[in-house]
Design a protein around this motif. Structure first.
Motif, PDB file in Angstrom:
ATOM      1  N   MET A  56      51.267 100.201  70.199  1.00 37.45           N
ATOM      2  CA  MET A  56      49.646  99.100  70.215  1.00 37.45           C
ATOM      3  C   MET A  56      48.908  99.412  71.485  1.00 37.45           C
ATOM      4  O   MET A  56      49.048 100.887  72.906  1.00 37.45           O
ATOM      5  N   GLY A  57      47.555  99.975  70.738  1.00 35.73           N
ATOM      6  CA  GLY A  57      47.085 101.007  71.784  1.00 35.73           C
ATOM      7  C   GLY A  57      47.103 102.477  72.360  1.00 35.73           C
ATOM      8  O   GLY A  57      46.370 103.192  72.617  1.00 35.73           O
ATOM      9  N   LEU A  58      47.986 103.059  71.799  1.00 29.34           N
ATOM     10  CA  LEU A  58      48.398 104.769  71.776  1.00 29.34           C
ATOM     11  C   LEU A  58      47.895 105.587  70.828  1.00 29.34           C
ATOM     12  O   LEU A  58      47.292 106.843  71.758  1.00 29.34           O
ATOM     13  N   GLU A  59      47.487 105.103  69.738  1.00 22.87           N
ATOM     14  CA  GLU A  59      46.758 105.532  69.598  1.00 22.87           C
ATOM     15  C   GLU A  59      44.867 106.319  69.649  1.00 22.87           C
ATOM     16  O   GLU A  59      44.865 107.373  69.067  1.00 22.87           O
ATOM     17  N   LEU A  60      44.013 104.997  70.301  1.00 21.57           N
ATOM     18  CA  LEU A  60      43.350 105.227  70.712  1.00 21.57           C
ATOM     19  C   LEU A  60      43.183 105.970  72.061  1.00 21.57           C
ATOM     20  O   LEU A  60      42.175 107.216  72.416  1.00 21.57           O
ATOM     21  N   LEU A  61      44.534 106.207  72.954  1.00 20.79           N
ATOM     22  CA  LEU A  61      44.874 106.479  74.265  1.00 20.79           C
ATOM     23  C   LEU A  61      45.122 107.764  74.175  1.00 20.79           C
ATOM     24  O   LEU A  61      44.581 108.462  75.116  1.00 20.79           O
ATOM     25  N   GLU A  62      45.806 108.248  73.284  1.00 25.83           N
ATOM     26  CA  GLU A  62      45.722 109.843  72.621  1.00 25.83           C
ATOM     27  C   GLU A  62      45.095 110.339  72.353  1.00 25.83           C
ATOM     28  O   GLU A  62      45.429 111.467  72.071  1.00 25.83           O
ATOM     29  N   GLY A  63      44.574 109.872  71.051  1.00 22.89           N
ATOM     30  CA  GLY A  63      42.900 110.458  70.540  1.00 22.89           C
ATOM     31  C   GLY A  63      42.298 111.064  71.186  1.00 22.89           C
ATOM     32  O   GLY A  63      41.674 110.592  71.963  1.00 22.89           O
ATOM     33  N   ALA A  64      41.356 111.455  70.596  1.00 22.00           N
ATOM     34  CA  ALA A  64      40.396 111.897  71.353  1.00 22.00           C
ATOM     35  C   ALA A  64      38.232 111.592  70.561  1.00 22.00           C
ATOM     36  O   ALA A  64      37.469 112.188  70.435  1.00 22.00           O
ATOM     37  N   GLU A  65      39.278 110.491  69.597  1.00 20.67           N
ATOM     38  CA  GLU A  65      37.461 109.934  68.963  1.00 20.67           C
ATOM     39  C   GLU A  65      36.078 109.677  70.437  1.00 20.67           C
ATOM     40  O   GLU A  65      36.771 109.072  70.911  1.00 20.67           O
ATOM     41  N   PRO A  66      35.470 110.279  70.141  1.00 16.46           N
ATOM     42  CA  PRO A  66      34.409 109.589  71.155  1.00 16.46           C
ATOM     43  C   PRO A  66      33.943 108.286  71.257  1.00 16.46           C
ATOM     44  O   PRO A  66      33.988 108.152  69.606  1.00 16.46           O
ATOM     45  N   GLY A  67      33.733 107.823  72.292  1.00 19.81           N
ATOM     46  CA  GLY A  67      33.459 106.583  72.976  1.00 19.81           C
ATOM     47  C   GLY A  67      34.614 106.078  72.776  1.00 19.81           C
ATOM     48  O   GLY A  67      33.794 104.391  73.041  1.00 19.81           O
ATOM     49  N   PHE A  68      35.883 105.881  73.351  1.00 22.38           N
ATOM     50  CA  PHE A  68      36.772 104.898  73.310  1.00 22.38           C
ATOM     51  C   PHE A  68      37.113 106.040  74.807  1.00 22.38           C
ATOM     52  O   PHE A  68      38.633 105.795  75.524  1.00 22.38           O
ATOM     53  N   GLU A  69      36.304 106.672  75.846  1.00 22.30           N
ATOM     54  CA  GLU A  69      37.075 106.858  76.987  1.00 22.30           C
ATOM     55  C   GLU A  69      37.099 106.218  77.891  1.00 22.30           C
ATOM     56  O   GLU A  69      38.156 106.009  78.481  1.00 22.30           O
ATOM     57  N   VAL A  70      36.054 104.697  77.724  1.00 20.16           N
ATOM     58  CA  VAL A  70      36.858 103.817  79.099  1.00 20.16           C
ATOM     59  C   VAL A  70      38.119 102.901  78.469  1.00 20.16           C
ATOM     60  O   VAL A  70      38.871 102.851  79.356  1.00 20.16           O
ATOM     61  N   PHE A  71      38.206 103.084  77.132  1.00 23.66           N
ATOM     62  CA  PHE A  71      40.099 102.661  76.745  1.00 23.66           C
ATOM     63  C   PHE A  71      40.508 103.746  77.451  1.00 23.66           C
ATOM     64  O   PHE A  71      41.748 103.607  78.105  1.00 23.66           O
TER      65      PHE A  71
END
Length: 132
Positions: A56-71
């Protein structure tokens, strides 16, 4: 908790319930007095133990998609802080799912994810009226 492939939610204005959802209106009547209903507010619910999932949440944490820097920043900082208390890698427990159902890992894992998601929503401008 059953791991359903999908979950559904329903958002209904109180006036709409009276017209299109009479059963829902009847159920709500027993839960909330009409004078307590507020229009236009956002409520955020932090789910409890049982909603944790491996990865849970690791795809966003380890990704580079813009807009999720705060997460990414928040989740990373919180996981690191928990690692010190747990004397191990909470990220690895989340990644593998091993021992994630144990309270000592489930509670901090959910806290880290939910706070990081909440901070990201705040960064996007969402301001809930209620945090549960």
């Amino acid at each position: 908790r059953t791991a359903f492939p999908y979950r559904r939610s329903l958002l209904v204005e109180a006036d709409d319930a009276a017209q299109g959802f009479p059963q829902l209106q009847e159920a709500l009547r027993h839960l909330v007095a009409p004078t307590q209903v507020a229009k236009g507010g956002l409520a955020v619910l932090f789910s409890g133990q049982g909603s944790q999932r491996a990865g849970m949440g690791l795809e966003l944490l380890e990704g580079a998609e813009p807009g999720f820097e705060v997460f990414r920043r928040t989740y990373g900082e919180l996981l690191a802080a928990c690692d010190q208390q747990l004397q191990g890698s909470l990220r690895e427990v989340i990644r593998t799912g091993r021992e994630l159902d144990e309270t000592r890992y489930a509670q901090p894992a959910l806290f880290c994810l939910e706070v990081a998601l909440f901070r990201q929503w705040q960064a996007w401008g969402f301001r809930p009226r209620v945090l549960l």
